[in-house]
Design a protein around this motif. Structure first.
Motif, PDB file in Angstrom:
ATOM      1  N   HIS A  58       0.825  -1.199   0.000  1.00 17.56           N
ATOM      2  CA  HIS A  58       0.000   0.000   0.000  1.00 17.56           C
ATOM      3  C   HIS A  58       0.869   1.264   0.000  1.00 17.56           C
ATOM      4  CE1 HIS A  58      -2.775  -3.086   1.522  1.00 17.56           C
ATOM      5  NE2 HIS A  58      -3.737  -2.328   1.026  1.00 17.56           N
ATOM      6  N   SER A  59       0.301   2.322  -0.521  1.00 15.00           N
ATOM      7  CA  SER A  59       0.990   3.621  -0.532  1.00 15.00           C
ATOM      8  C   SER A  59       0.393   4.569   0.504  1.00 15.00           C
ATOM      9  CB  SER A  59       0.904   4.259  -1.915  1.00 15.00           C
ATOM     10  OG  SER A  59      -0.458   4.453  -2.290  1.00 15.00           O
ATOM     11  N   ASP A  60      -0.576   4.083   1.288  1.00  9.26           N
ATOM     12  CA  ASP A  60      -1.211   4.936   2.293  1.00  9.26           C
ATOM     13  C   ASP A  60      -1.018   4.395   3.706  1.00  9.26           C
ATOM     14  OD1 ASP A  60      -2.790   2.699   2.103  1.00  9.26           O
ATOM     15  OD2 ASP A  60      -4.698   3.794   1.948  1.00  9.26           O
ATOM     16  N   ARG A  61      -0.047   3.528   3.885  1.00  9.77           N
ATOM     17  CA  ARG A  61       0.344   3.039   5.211  1.00  9.77           C
ATOM     18  C   ARG A  61       1.781   2.541   5.123  1.00  9.77           C
ATOM     19  NH1 ARG A  61      -3.912  -1.866   4.925  1.00  9.77           N
ATOM     20  NH2 ARG A  61      -5.045  -0.131   3.986  1.00  9.77           N
ATOM     21  N   PHE A  62       2.512   2.686   6.233  1.00  8.23           N
ATOM     22  CA  PHE A  62       3.937   2.365   6.206  1.00  8.23           C
ATOM     23  C   PHE A  62       4.358   1.613   7.462  1.00  8.23           C
ATOM     24  CE2 PHE A  62       3.411   6.469   3.937  1.00  8.23           C
ATOM     25  CZ  PHE A  62       3.600   5.971   2.658  1.00  8.23           C
ATOM     26  N   ALA A  63       5.308   0.702   7.289  1.00  9.19           N
ATOM     27  CA  ALA A  63       5.840  -0.087   8.397  1.00  9.19           C
ATOM     28  C   ALA A  63       7.141   0.539   8.884  1.00  9.19           C
ATOM     29  CB  ALA A  63       6.085  -1.525   7.949  1.00  9.19           C
ATOM     30  N   LEU A  64       7.134   0.983  10.134  1.00 10.42           N
ATOM     31  CA  LEU A  64       8.314   1.591  10.759  1.00 10.42           C
ATOM     32  C   LEU A  64       8.939   0.536  11.665  1.00 10.42           C
ATOM     33  CD1 LEU A  64       6.721   5.039  11.741  1.00 10.42           C
ATOM     34  CD2 LEU A  64       7.450   4.195   9.482  1.00 10.42           C
ATOM     35  N   LEU A  65      10.136   0.118  11.318  1.00 15.76           N
ATOM     36  CA  LEU A  65      10.771  -1.004  12.018  1.00 15.76           C
ATOM     37  C   LEU A  65      11.721  -0.532  13.105  1.00 15.76           C
ATOM     38  CD1 LEU A  65      11.185  -4.148  12.027  1.00 15.76           C
ATOM     39  CD2 LEU A  65      13.207  -3.712  10.598  1.00 15.76           C
ATOM     40  N   ASN A  66      11.554  -1.099  14.303  1.00  9.01           N
ATOM     41  CA  ASN A  66      12.490  -0.896  15.402  1.00  9.01           C
ATOM     42  C   ASN A  66      13.275  -2.198  15.556  1.00  9.01           C
ATOM     43  OD1 ASN A  66      12.289  -0.551  18.998  1.00  9.01           O
ATOM     44  ND2 ASN A  66      13.805   0.292  17.616  1.00  9.01           N
ATOM     45  N   PHE A  67      14.582  -2.145  15.389  1.00  9.83           N
ATOM     46  CA  PHE A  67      15.380  -3.369  15.372  1.00  9.83           C
ATOM     47  C   PHE A  67      16.763  -3.104  15.954  1.00  9.83           C
ATOM     48  CE2 PHE A  67      16.509  -0.996  11.658  1.00  9.83           C
ATOM     49  CZ  PHE A  67      17.802  -1.342  11.323  1.00  9.83           C
ATOM     50  N   ARG A  68      17.515  -4.168  16.135  1.00  7.18           N
ATOM     51  CA  ARG A  68      18.903  -4.036  16.579  1.00  7.18           C
ATOM     52  C   ARG A  68      19.814  -4.448  15.435  1.00  7.18           C
ATOM     53  NH1 ARG A  68      20.435  -6.958  22.040  1.00  7.18           N
ATOM     54  NH2 ARG A  68      20.481  -8.797  20.675  1.00  7.18           N
ATOM     55  N   ARG A  69      20.777  -3.606  15.126  1.00  2.00           N
ATOM     56  CA  ARG A  69      21.595  -3.784  13.928  1.00  2.00           C
ATOM     57  C   ARG A  69      22.392  -5.086  13.906  1.00  2.00           C
ATOM     58  NH1 ARG A  69      22.073   0.368  10.353  1.00  2.00           N
ATOM     59  NH2 ARG A  69      21.831   2.546  10.998  1.00  2.00           N
ATOM     60  N   VAL A  70      22.936  -5.483  15.040  1.00  2.00           N
ATOM     61  CA  VAL A  70      23.867  -6.610  15.049  1.00  2.00           C
ATOM     62  C   VAL A  70      23.229  -7.875  14.496  1.00  2.00           C
ATOM     63  CG1 VAL A  70      23.332  -7.306  17.433  1.00  2.00           C
ATOM     64  CG2 VAL A  70      25.581  -7.833  16.439  1.00  2.00           C
ATOM     65  N   GLU A  71      21.910  -8.035  14.673  1.00  8.22           N
ATOM     66  CA  GLU A  71      21.244  -9.246  14.184  1.00  8.22           C
ATOM     67  C   GLU A  71      21.165  -9.319  12.665  1.00  8.22           C
ATOM     68  OE1 GLU A  71      20.453  -9.684  18.370  1.00  8.22           O
ATOM     69  OE2 GLU A  71      20.328  -7.919  17.071  1.00  8.22           O
ATOM     70  N   ILE A  72      21.360  -8.211  11.988  1.00  8.60           N
ATOM     71  CA  ILE A  72      21.373  -8.264  10.519  1.00  8.60           C
ATOM     72  C   ILE A  72      22.802  -8.097   9.984  1.00  8.60           C
ATOM     73  CG2 ILE A  72      19.001  -7.420  10.365  1.00  8.60           C
ATOM     74  CD1 ILE A  72      20.103  -4.740   9.363  1.00  8.60           C
ATOM     75  N   GLY A  73      23.777  -8.170  10.891  1.00 15.14           N
ATOM     76  CA  GLY A  73      25.172  -8.132  10.485  1.00 15.14           C
ATOM     77  C   GLY A  73      25.787  -6.754  10.427  1.00 15.14           C
ATOM     78  N   GLU A  74      25.060  -5.730  10.855  1.00 22.01           N
ATOM     79  CA  GLU A  74      25.579  -4.366  10.818  1.00 22.01           C
ATOM     80  C   GLU A  74      26.175  -3.968  12.162  1.00 22.01           C
ATOM     81  OE1 GLU A  74      22.700  -2.367   7.425  1.00 22.01           O
ATOM     82  OE2 GLU A  74      22.265  -1.977   9.533  1.00 22.01           O
ATOM     83  N   ALA A  75      26.936  -2.894  12.168  1.00 22.05           N
ATOM     84  CA  ALA A  75      27.530  -2.374  13.392  1.00 22.05           C
ATOM     85  C   ALA A  75      26.584  -1.361  14.021  1.00 22.05           C
ATOM     86  CB  ALA A  75      28.872  -1.710  13.089  1.00 22.05           C
ATOM     87  N   GLY A  76      26.376  -1.459  15.327  1.00 23.23           N
ATOM     88  CA  GLY A  76      25.519  -0.487  16.000  1.00 23.23           C
ATOM     89  C   GLY A  76      24.525  -1.146  16.928  1.00 23.23           C
ATOM     90  N   GLY A  77      23.709  -0.313  17.558  1.00 21.37           N
ATOM     91  CA  GLY A  77      22.716  -0.799  18.501  1.00 21.37           C
ATOM     92  C   GLY A  77      21.306  -0.706  17.949  1.00 21.37           C
TER      93      GLY A  77
END
Length: 281
Positions: A199-218
């Motif tokens: 949809h273009s009239d609703r959006f998913a805002l994700l709160n996550f922790r970076r390390v679980e996707i292999g990135e650096a950070g919290g």
């Protein structure tokens, strides 16, 4: 070096040496603080702090951190092909038009929110940044929010939890739904992403922790803009654009990252879905 000392040094040296003196003084004035004085502690797990060294990743001298091998940057040909081929990519077009970079390292929730609010096409408030053009901006985001819920000073230090951002967004003329990943199965989590990005009239805002996707950070916030069923991955429009580009992330890894416990709330992270509601224009 003081101005007086600099001038005395210049008087005593030849022209080539004079150039060296000036450059040395200038670089000294612009140099960052020593690590001990400039270190930012990620006690709240919200600030998107620099943890590249801890993760064994070297910062590129001329740009953001390298993209982990398990992720595909949108700028790669594979990433672009995936976006075009994805059936569930309707969120991308309005969000990309208002893509923002967070104004400080703890404002990921704010940048993510104003992207969504502008992309929804709802009535915009007066803007101090653009006086002649109503616009949702990071500078004015907290103007209509109860300071007991969230305020600029506190969020600049700590960021926002899932429940906190959900409550803050309820101050705007939008429909808000909150989902802690700990309350969702992987299938339910995937369905939320797939259905929302269609949809273009609703959006998913994700709160996550970076390390679980292999990135650096919290802990971090960014919107999800598309879902590709063939690769079972979602497109993350990272608002820390100085650090990482937009990337495709396997949904299983996003789920693990969203299940990570927030140190402040003691609860899992998750998704806030924000959309238009009746009479919002």
């Amino acid at each position: 070096m003081s101005r007086y000392s600099l001038m005395r040094a210049i008087e005593r040296v030849s022209r080539p040496e004079w150039i060296v003196v000036v450059l040395t003084a200038t670089l000294a004035a612009c140099a960052p603080l020593p690590p001990a004085a400039n270190q930012v502690t990620d006690q709240t797990a919200h600030q998107d702090t620099h943890q590249a060294a801890a993760a064994g990743m070297a910062r590129a001298a001329d740009g953001p951190l390298p993209v982990p091998p398990n992720l595909i940057a949108l700028t790669q040909s594979t990433g672009q092909t995936r976006l075009i081929a994805a059936t569930h990519n309707q969120s991308y077009w309005p969000l990309s038009q208002y893509f923002e970079t967070q104004r400080n390292e703890a404002y990921c929730s704010v940048a993510t929110s104003v992207m969504a609010l502008n992309a929804l096409g709802i009535r915009r408030p007066e803007s101090t940044q653009y006086p002649d053009f109503p616009f949702f901006s990071q500078e004015d985001f907290f103007r209509s929010i109860d300071p007991q819920v969230a305020n600029a000073a506190r969020v600049s230090r700590e960021g926002m939890t899932l429940d906190q951002l959900g409550t803050a967004l309820s101050a705007f003329p939008v429909e808000v739904r909150k989902f802690h990943a700990g309350d969702l199965t992987l299938g339910q989590f995937r369905d939320l992403i797939r259905d929302t990005t269609s949809h273009s009239d609703r959006f998913a805002l994700l709160n996550f922790r970076r390390v679980e996707i292999g990135e650096a950070g919290g802990g971090h916030w960014s919107p999800l803009a598309a879902y590709d069923a063939a690769s079972d991955s979602a497109l993350l429009l990272d608002v820390a654009r100085y650090k990482y580009p937009a990337v495709w992330v396997p949904v299983t890894q996003l789920y693990a990252a969203a299940q990570a416990v927030d140190n402040v709330s003691g609860l899992s992270r998750g998704i806030v879905i924000v959309g238009t509601r009746a009479n919002s224009n």
